[in-house]
Write a protein that holds these residues in place. Structure first.
Motif, PDB file in Angstrom:
ATOM      1  N   MET A   1     -29.330   9.573   6.157  1.00 30.61           N
ATOM      2  CA  MET A   1     -28.301   9.770   4.904  1.00 30.61           C
ATOM      3  C   MET A   1     -26.390  10.053   4.752  1.00 30.61           C
ATOM      4  SD  MET A   1     -29.698   9.367   1.936  1.00 30.61           S
ATOM      5  CE  MET A   1     -29.804  10.044   0.150  1.00 30.61           C
ATOM      6  N   ASN A   2     -26.817  10.767   4.706  1.00 28.76           N
ATOM      7  CA  ASN A   2     -25.464  11.687   5.057  1.00 28.76           C
ATOM      8  C   ASN A   2     -24.491   9.942   5.872  1.00 28.76           C
ATOM      9  OD1 ASN A   2     -24.833  13.843   3.348  1.00 28.76           O
ATOM     10  ND2 ASN A   2     -26.322  14.514   5.194  1.00 28.76           N
ATOM     11  N   ASN A  82     -21.651  -7.166  -2.869  1.00 29.01           N
ATOM     12  CA  ASN A  82     -21.186  -6.637  -2.502  1.00 29.01           C
ATOM     13  C   ASN A  82     -21.384  -5.461  -1.323  1.00 29.01           C
ATOM     14  OD1 ASN A  82     -20.710  -4.198  -3.178  1.00 29.01           O
ATOM     15  ND2 ASN A  82     -19.212  -5.180  -5.051  1.00 29.01           N
ATOM     16  N   VAL A  83     -20.526  -5.451   0.296  1.00 27.42           N
ATOM     17  CA  VAL A  83     -21.121  -4.334   0.882  1.00 27.42           C
ATOM     18  C   VAL A  83     -21.217  -2.877   0.137  1.00 27.42           C
ATOM     19  CG1 VAL A  83     -18.631  -2.955   1.754  1.00 27.42           C
ATOM     20  CG2 VAL A  83     -20.069  -2.938   2.933  1.00 27.42           C
ATOM     21  N   HIS A  84     -20.342  -2.079  -0.803  1.00 28.56           N
ATOM     22  CA  HIS A  84     -20.850  -1.041  -1.923  1.00 28.56           C
ATOM     23  C   HIS A  84     -22.254  -1.176  -2.194  1.00 28.56           C
ATOM     24  CE1 HIS A  84     -16.656  -2.128  -2.134  1.00 28.56           C
ATOM     25  NE2 HIS A  84     -16.278  -0.005  -1.923  1.00 28.56           N
ATOM     26  N   VAL A  85     -22.697  -2.452  -2.830  1.00 31.93           N
ATOM     27  CA  VAL A  85     -24.194  -1.889  -3.241  1.00 31.93           C
ATOM     28  C   VAL A  85     -25.535  -2.194  -2.088  1.00 31.93           C
ATOM     29  CG1 VAL A  85     -25.937  -3.564  -4.626  1.00 31.93           C
ATOM     30  CG2 VAL A  85     -23.251  -3.365  -5.334  1.00 31.93           C
ATOM     31  N   HIS A  89     -28.010   0.857  -1.391  1.00 29.41           N
ATOM     32  CA  HIS A  89     -29.337   0.654  -0.928  1.00 29.41           C
ATOM     33  C   HIS A  89     -30.354   0.910   0.345  1.00 29.41           C
ATOM     34  CE1 HIS A  89     -33.113  -1.635  -1.671  1.00 29.41           C
ATOM     35  NE2 HIS A  89     -32.322  -2.785   0.045  1.00 29.41           N
ATOM     36  N   ILE A  90     -29.011   0.635   0.929  1.00 28.27           N
ATOM     37  CA  ILE A  90     -28.976   1.724   2.207  1.00 28.27           C
ATOM     38  C   ILE A  90     -29.722   3.464   1.889  1.00 28.27           C
ATOM     39  CG2 ILE A  90     -28.475   2.494   4.787  1.00 28.27           C
ATOM     40  CD1 ILE A  90     -26.998  -0.532   4.820  1.00 28.27           C
ATOM     41  N   ALA A  91     -28.966   3.775   1.110  1.00 28.18           N
ATOM     42  CA  ALA A  91     -28.667   5.383   1.421  1.00 28.18           C
ATOM     43  C   ALA A  91     -30.223   5.307   0.242  1.00 28.18           C
ATOM     44  CB  ALA A  91     -27.436   5.844   0.105  1.00 28.18           C
ATOM     45  N   VAL A  92     -30.538   5.130  -0.178  1.00 30.35           N
ATOM     46  CA  VAL A  92     -31.777   4.997  -1.607  1.00 30.35           C
ATOM     47  C   VAL A  92     -32.847   4.695  -0.508  1.00 30.35           C
ATOM     48  CG1 VAL A  92     -32.674   3.785  -3.405  1.00 30.35           C
ATOM     49  CG2 VAL A  92     -30.256   4.224  -3.968  1.00 30.35           C
ATOM     50  N   ARG A  93     -33.190   4.335   0.370  1.00 32.30           N
ATOM     51  CA  ARG A  93     -34.038   3.676   1.150  1.00 32.30           C
ATOM     52  C   ARG A  93     -34.396   4.862   1.693  1.00 32.30           C
ATOM     53  NH1 ARG A  93     -36.774   1.205  -1.784  1.00 32.30           N
ATOM     54  NH2 ARG A  93     -38.174   1.882  -0.695  1.00 32.30           N
TER      55      ARG A  93
END
Length: 100
Positions: A1-2, A82-85, A89-93
């Motif tokens: 996450m971090n 884009n890459v930021h989104v 999304h990865i952080a939320v998952r």
């Protein structure tokens, strides 16, 4: 996450300083939460960082300010564009998996 938050922070180099500072605060609070989750609950004498009411208020205030600037959602939002989104999304998952 971090790690994902770190990717996102690095990817926001065109972002204003206040937003970068907020992202760093959020990342620091995630480390605090992670430390508390990882600590052995049977070891009460173990020194752990605290999460304070002000920390939660900071995040809630930031969310409220962002909500004021955004239009109401009318459709389900899929990550992409884009890459930021993608990093968000990865952080939320990760957060969902960790909360289960």
């Amino acid at each position: 996450m971090n790690l994902t938050m770190d990717w996102f922070c690095c990817a926001t180099f065109h972002t204003d300083q206040a937003t970068k500072d907020l992202l760093k605060e959020i990342q620091d609070r995630l480390f605090t939460i992670g430390a508390n989750l990882a600590a052995d609950p049977d070891k009460q004498s173990l020194k752990k960082p605290d999460l304070h009411e002000e920390d939660i208020e900071l995040l809630e205030k930031a969310i409220d300010q962002m909500d004021e600037q955004l239009e109401s959602l009318k459709h389900f939002v899929l990550p992409g564009g884009n890459v930021h989104v993608s990093y968000c999304h990865i952080a939320v998952r990760f957060a969902v998996v960790l909360s289960d």
